[in-house]
Write a protein that holds these residues in place. Structure first.
Motif, mmCIF file in Angstrom:
data_model
loop_
_atom_site.group_PDB
_atom_site.id
_atom_site.type_symbol
_atom_site.label_atom_id
_atom_site.label_comp_id
_atom_site.label_asym_id
_atom_site.label_seq_id
_atom_site.Cartn_x
_atom_site.Cartn_y
_atom_site.Cartn_z
ATOM 1 N N GLU A 234 10.799 -9.046 8.537
ATOM 2 C CA GLU A 234 10.362 -10.053 7.577
ATOM 3 C C GLU A 234 11.025 -11.409 7.793
ATOM 4 O O GLU A 234 10.835 -12.337 7.020
ATOM 5 N N ARG B 283 -7.608 -15.921 2.596
ATOM 6 C CA ARG B 283 -8.254 -14.768 3.233
ATOM 7 C C ARG B 283 -9.272 -14.137 2.297
ATOM 8 O O ARG B 283 -10.165 -13.420 2.741
ATOM 9 N N LYS C 204 -9.648 4.408 3.537
ATOM 10 C CA LYS C 204 -8.658 4.644 2.488
ATOM 11 C C LYS C 204 -9.088 3.920 1.217
ATOM 12 O O LYS C 204 -9.279 2.709 1.216
ATOM 13 N N ILE D 192 -15.218 -7.540 -5.564
ATOM 14 C CA ILE D 192 -15.144 -8.986 -5.757
ATOM 15 C C ILE D 192 -16.467 -9.485 -6.321
ATOM 16 O O ILE D 192 -17.533 -9.053 -5.863
ATOM 17 N N PRO D 193 -16.416 -10.353 -7.343
ATOM 18 C CA PRO D 193 -17.668 -10.929 -7.822
ATOM 19 C C PRO D 193 -18.209 -11.881 -6.756
ATOM 20 O O PRO D 193 -17.454 -12.605 -6.120
ATOM 21 N N CYS D 194 -19.499 -11.855 -6.554
ATOM 22 C CA CYS D 194 -20.098 -12.635 -5.477
ATOM 23 C C CYS D 194 -20.684 -13.920 -6.043
ATOM 24 O O CYS D 194 -21.513 -13.888 -6.942
ATOM 25 N N TYR E 190 -15.359 -4.851 -0.895
ATOM 26 C CA TYR E 190 -14.928 -5.472 0.361
ATOM 27 C C TYR E 190 -13.770 -4.682 0.934
ATOM 28 O O TYR E 190 -13.120 -3.911 0.228
ATOM 29 N N ASP F 143 -8.589 -11.981 -0.446
ATOM 30 C CA ASP F 143 -8.312 -10.643 -0.970
ATOM 31 C C ASP F 143 -8.201 -10.728 -2.498
ATOM 32 O O ASP F 143 -7.115 -10.770 -3.076
ATOM 33 N N TYR F 144 -9.359 -10.732 -3.125
ATOM 34 C CA TYR F 144 -9.511 -10.937 -4.571
ATOM 35 C C TYR F 144 -8.556 -10.080 -5.397
ATOM 36 O O TYR F 144 -7.922 -10.546 -6.346
ATOM 37 N N SER G 151 -7.617 2.999 -1.509
ATOM 38 C CA SER G 151 -6.815 1.901 -2.060
ATOM 39 C C SER G 151 -7.018 0.612 -1.270
ATOM 40 O O SER G 151 -6.592 -0.449 -1.699
ATOM 41 N N LEU G 152 -7.644 0.709 -0.107
ATOM 42 C CA LEU G 152 -7.855 -0.495 0.693
ATOM 43 C C LEU G 152 -9.300 -1.010 0.615
ATOM 44 O O LEU G 152 -9.776 -1.734 1.470
ATOM 45 N N ALA H 13 -11.691 -2.932 -2.503
ATOM 46 C CA ALA H 13 -11.663 -3.476 -3.854
ATOM 47 C C ALA H 13 -12.999 -4.167 -4.090
ATOM 48 O O ALA H 13 -13.838 -4.236 -3.187
ATOM 49 N N ASP I 15 0.781 -1.231 0.000
ATOM 50 C CA ASP I 15 0.000 0.000 0.000
ATOM 51 C C ASP I 15 0.821 1.294 0.000
ATOM 52 O O ASP I 15 0.299 2.348 0.295
ATOM 53 N N ARG J 278 -10.101 -4.364 2.362
ATOM 54 C CA ARG J 278 -8.838 -5.090 2.310
ATOM 55 C C ARG J 278 -8.042 -4.874 3.581
ATOM 56 O O ARG J 278 -7.120 -5.615 3.895
ATOM 57 N N ARG K 134 -13.133 -11.670 5.703
ATOM 58 C CA ARG K 134 -13.492 -10.600 4.767
ATOM 59 C C ARG K 134 -14.825 -9.945 5.108
ATOM 60 O O ARG K 134 -15.839 -10.620 5.235
ATOM 61 N N ILE L 288 -8.802 -7.647 6.362
ATOM 62 C CA ILE L 288 -9.146 -8.944 5.772
ATOM 63 C C ILE L 288 -8.516 -10.123 6.512
ATOM 64 O O ILE L 288 -9.032 -11.242 6.471
ATOM 65 N N GLN L 289 -7.434 -9.871 7.256
ATOM 66 C CA GLN L 289 -6.818 -10.967 8.019
ATOM 67 C C GLN L 289 -7.794 -11.536 9.049
ATOM 68 O O GLN L 289 -7.623 -12.654 9.512
#
Ligand SMILES: [Zn+2]
Ligand SMILES: [Zn+2]
Ligand SMILES: [Zn+2]
Ligand SMILES: [Zn+2]
Lengths: 226, 470
Positions: B372, A94, B64, B71-73, B82, A96-97, B66-67, B69, A7, B84, B91, B87-88
């Motif tokens: 990481e 999860r 925000k 999704i086809p259902c 939904y 995230d499509y 950009s967060l 998006a 992001d 993003r 969803r 999402i953890q």
């Protein structure tokens, strides 16, 4: 435009390809893109596994089994490195499509390089999810990849709900029967599409069924070689 | 439909009240679920709403663009928005509502003597904890504890937990990082033996949130709404709490209307400092470490070709010079560098010199760690067990982790990632045990920054407030 993974804002790099609209804009920032690992070097011409032999020992073994019908070859694009594991987990499990679009350009590129000979009459067939799984996740990741390709996508196969495939051991997965069903006959070559190639069993089951129903030749394109 | 007994209803009420749930987080069969909806034991609410030029997710507060998006259902064949961002945790999709509990409220038990910890608090700890207890008793909205690194915050909050449980109320200890939750959870369960404690963090075993005493990452507060009588937020100034707007959003929503929020910090951010100055935020200052010794004061070393050294993944000469003349060469060594890449690459140039200086006997005793790194937890454990002697790290280890006897070096201390709070926190890693209350802290730099100067000044000031001559 923000990176689909981390992001942060992506500074647009203008190039001829995106000016001419030949490619969709990159949705990963350069740093995240750096974490993708393309399969490089020598690989098995049947299954895309990294090996110095022309054909890996697994594939040689399968040939000796004289099983009737399988895919002619599988081409995979990426290695299953830790970054890819995270991306796939978030995308597929999860749900995230949007993350699937990361792969659009690369799937197109692989298709142009390896499968453009199918362009005249080939069909794309995504490996299906079972009904239950589809309701749970909301989308089929293989279908999403298939829809990127410039061929007709046909969901010819249906899948029965089994135990979670990923929970089975390798041996179990090879021994269990095919989970797939088909109701039509086909006379066109098919490109099977899935997200991950692990043992190849799923693809072999699907390929055999297609061939039993008239399909002259089956190929496979998978995003990741596990 | 299953018949629900009153004990089951009480259990459901404990599990669901104060939560904000997706359908798949509610383990009821279809008819029972329907029945609960009809009786308004579960109340649906819209999950994503439209705002001017954007949307808002009502679970995490995300606005925000950009967060979000689409999704086809596969259920209604539509295309849905939904979130993003959260999402953890499952969803959140436009076409599915979020559910809250509308049934009978839970009856939390009251405990007479829930605390089984038998240690004693230092004078400074005692004072701070008395004030926390008072704040809870008086129903103060907010209270801040400003305690230096190593003051012993965990023990300080035990009396506040005791007070809450004695009143039959519900409490959550929230901290920004999962590592800290994992470390605190067993300590908390041991200190409150008879009280069931639940630990919630991404990837935790339990997704259940039905306990009266919960320890969670601040992120997990997203699962709650009007749930807690007391919330203690540890490291209120830490990333990501200070950078991610959804975290204050969710902390605010997770508390009950009449509740007390207690903030713990060693390095309060500007807004809190301002409120302290204006006396609009009641607070207690704990300037002395639990062992009674002052904070180690960082010293600075200038390195003339630092950027060039770093380009070639080399340590500066001044560092090697210091390495050979440390006050106590038995201490372990924590070396902070500004980026993940430097952490990975610079480590390699260090092995031979460390062997020559007899600091390590094999390369296994040197490692690097960063956010990481999947082996991060394991490496920290090995460092604690002294199987690893030298660790090159990013700011990931700036706080939350405690090692008894280390020297600390910061390479390129003028880098932007090392702001004042980070430098104070990093310096606070040294001298943590009573057996070795000192430790060297060295800032290697190629030009002093304001952050470095302010960090040193603030550490000096804290020592002064603690009654130490400087
Ligand atoms: Zn990125
Ligand atoms: Zn092969
Ligand atoms: Zn959300
Ligand atoms: Zn729908």
């Amino acid at each position: 435009m923000n990176c689909a993974w981390c992001d942060t804002e992506i500074i647009l790099q203008l190039s001829w390809a995106n000016l001419m609209m030949l490619e969709k804009a990159e949705i990963l920032c350069p740093e995240c893109k750096f974490d993708l690992e393309w399969i490089q070097g020598n690989r098995c011409d049947r299954c895309s596994r990294n090996t110095n032999e022309k054909r890996c020992t697994d594939c040689q073994w399968w040939e000796k089994q004289k099983e009737n019908g399988s895919f002619l070859f599988n081409y995979s694009i990426f290695s299953y490195n830790p970054f890819m594991k995270e991306v796939i987990a978030k995308w597929k499990y999860r749900g995230d499509y949007y993350l699937g679009y990361i792969f659009e350009n690369y799937v197109m590129e692989a298709f142009r390089e390896k499968f453009s000979f199918l362009k005249k009459e080939g069909l794309v067939v995504p490996i299906p999810l079972s009904e239950e799984r589809l309701l749970e996740r909301g989308f089929n990741q293989a279908k999403m990849i298939a829809d990127f390709l410039p061929l007709e996508t046909k969901e010819l196969l249906t899948r029965l709900h089994g135990e979670k495939q990923s929970k089975k051991s390798r041996k179990e997965r090879i021994l269990t029967g095919s989970p797939f069903f088909i109701t039509e006959t086909i006379n066109k070559p098919v490109l099977l599409v899935d997200d991950i190639y692990t043992t190849g069993t799923t693809l072999r089951h699907a390929a055999r069924l297609l061939m039993e129903h008239g399909c002259p030749s089956v190929y496979a394109l998978t995003l990741v070689r596990g | 439909m299953e018949i629900i007994t009153s004990t089951q209803l009480e259990d459901l009420s404990k599990g669901f009240s104060g939560r904000i749930l997706l359908r798949k987080e509610i383990p009821l069969d279809k008819p029972t679920f329907q029945h609960f909806l009809e009786h308004q034991y579960l109340i649906p609410q819209q999950s994503i709403i439209n705002k001017v030029f954007t949307h808002q997710c009502l679970r995490c507060g995300n606005e925000k663009k950009s967060l979000f998006a689409k999704i086809p259902c596969s259920i209604c064949n539509g295309i849905h928005l939904y979130c993003r961002k959260c999402i953890q945790m499952g969803r959140v999709t436009e076409c599915e509502p979020l559910y809250t509990w509308g049934g009978p409220p839970p009856n939390w038990p009251t405990y007479e003597q829930p605390c089984s910890w038998d240690g004693t608090l230092t004078q400074g700890q005692q004072q701070a904890s008395n004030h926390m207890v008072q704040a809870i008793r008086n129903g103060e909205k907010e209270y801040l504890i400003w305690a230096v690194c190593g003051a012993g915050k965990t023990e300080m909050i035990f009396p506040a937990i005791t007070e809450t449980l004695q009143q039959g109320k519900r409490i959550c200890i929230a901290t920004p990082r999962a590592d800290v939750v994992r470390e605190l959870y067993p300590r908390l369960q041991k200190a409150f033996e008879e009280v069931p404690v639940q630990a919630l963090y991404g990837g935790s075993e339990t997704k259940d949130a039905s306990a009266q005493l919960i320890i969670a990452t601040t992120h997990q507060l997203l699962r709650f709404q009007h749930a807690f009588d007391v919330i203690i937020i540890d490291e209120i100034d830490a990333f990501p709490f200070n950078k991610d707007p959804s975290l204050p959003f969710s902390a605010n929503r997770a508390k009950k209307q009449d509740s007390t929020m207690i903030y713990l910090t060693a390095t309060p951010r500007k807004d809190h400092q301002r409120r302290i100055m204006k006396q609009s935020l009641p607070h207690t200052f704990v300037p002395v470490r639990f062992h009674g010794h002052p904070l180690p004061i960082p010293t600075t070393r200038i390195c003339f070709s630092l950027k060039k050294d770093l380009d070639e993944y080399r340590f500066p000469k001044a560092f090697y010079k210091w390495l050979s003349k440390r006050e106590n060469s038995k201490r372990q060594l924590l070396i902070f560098v500004p980026t993940i890449k430097l952490a990975e690459k610079m480590k390699d140039s260090l092995a031979s010199i460390l062997k020559k200086e007899n600091i390590i006997s094999s390369e296994k005793m040197l490692t690097s760690v960063h956010a990481e790194d999947i082996d991060r937890e394991e490496k920290v454990i090995q460092f604690r067990q002294k199987k690893i002697t030298v660790m090159v790290t990013t700011t990931i280890l700036e706080r939350g982790v405690t090692f008894p006897s280390v020297d600390v070096a910061i390479i390129d201390a003028g880098h932007v990632v090392f702001d004042e709070a980070a430098l104070v926190q990093i310096a606070g890693r040294a001298g943590r045990s009573a057996d070795d209350p000192n430790g060297e802290v060295i800032f290697f730099h190629d030009g002093k920054t304001e952050a470095m100067e302010r960090a040193i000044a603030s550490i000096n000031k804290m020592n002064k407030r603690g009654g130490f001559e400087t």
